[in-house]
Design a protein around this motif. Structure first.
Motif, mmCIF file in Angstrom:
data_model
loop_
_atom_site.group_PDB
_atom_site.id
_atom_site.type_symbol
_atom_site.label_atom_id
_atom_site.label_comp_id
_atom_site.label_asym_id
_atom_site.label_seq_id
_atom_site.Cartn_x
_atom_site.Cartn_y
_atom_site.Cartn_z
ATOM 1 N N SER A 249 4.204 -0.538 5.593
ATOM 2 C CA SER A 249 3.547 -1.631 4.669
ATOM 3 C C SER A 249 2.175 -1.585 4.561
ATOM 4 N N GLN A 250 1.582 -0.987 5.516
ATOM 5 C CA GLN A 250 0.112 -0.981 5.374
ATOM 6 C C GLN A 250 -0.475 0.406 5.077
ATOM 7 N N PHE A 251 0.335 1.363 5.162
ATOM 8 C CA PHE A 251 -0.341 2.706 4.877
ATOM 9 C C PHE A 251 -0.477 3.063 3.560
ATOM 10 N N LYS A 252 -1.707 3.323 3.273
ATOM 11 C CA LYS A 252 -2.049 3.701 1.871
ATOM 12 C C LYS A 252 -2.256 5.241 1.618
ATOM 13 N N MET A 253 -1.106 6.267 1.126
ATOM 14 C CA MET A 253 -1.311 7.598 1.108
ATOM 15 C C MET A 253 -2.510 8.130 0.371
#
Length: 184
Positions: A161-165
């Protein structure tokens, strides 16, 4: 009467064992898994001695195999309490090997085991605090707090939910990686 605080020295544990051919891997060195097993055992012994209760391994922080261990060498593992929380303890484990014929010693690895004290029903129980008596103890306690903080940050940053590619694409370009994501 149970102590509210204990020194690291009161719970310190050390074992020495001869490395046999049965402990070796396919490369002829002592198998890393065998060493990890010994490390877990001594961390358990140290934490149990400090808390005077059964303990379980909650996590292991960073194990670096610095130098290989040869069959026929003596291996000494040393463990001491570096940090105490309410129900958990960080046990620092150091592994050294010694060539019996030359007397040469080498540091093979160090690691940090988070151990949790349990009662007979398997519930977490409070552990005695750590009575620090020297600068080294303050450094080890502080370093454990820092590791704990970094671990929580690292874990949260990479949750799905926190990871921004897009934020990581530049970082990944320098790696040995080919990205081929199919659009669905």
């Amino acid at each position: 009467m149970e102590k509210k605080f204990k020194t690291a020295k009161e719970s310190r544990v050390s074992i020495t064992q001869l490395m046999l051919p049965s402990h070796s891997n396919f490369g002829g060195k002592v198998h890393g898994g065998y060493v990890l097993n010994l490390m877990d055992q001594i961390a358990f012994a140290c934490a149990s001695k400090h808390s005077q209760s059964y303990c379980v391994t909650a996590s292991v922080n960073k194990v670096d195999f610095i130098n290989p261990i040869e069959v026929g060498e003596l291996v000494t593992l040393k463990a001491s309490i570096n940090y105490t929380g309410r129900t958990s303890m960080v046990v620092g484990v150091r592994v050294e090997s010694e060539n019996i014929t030359t007397g040469k010693k080498k540091h093979c690895n160090s690691s940090y085991f988070t151990m949790v004290a349990k009662d007979n029903e398997g519930k977490n129980i409070q552990v005695p605090g750590l009575l620090v008596t020297d600068k080294q103890g303050i450094r080890r306690f502080s370093r454990s707090i820092q590791r704990k903080t970094e671990g929580l940050t690292r874990t949260n940053f990479f949750t799905e939910s926190q990871f921004k590619m897009p934020d990581n694409m530049d970082f990944l370009e320098a790696e040995n990686l080919k990205i081929a994501i199919e659009n669905n």
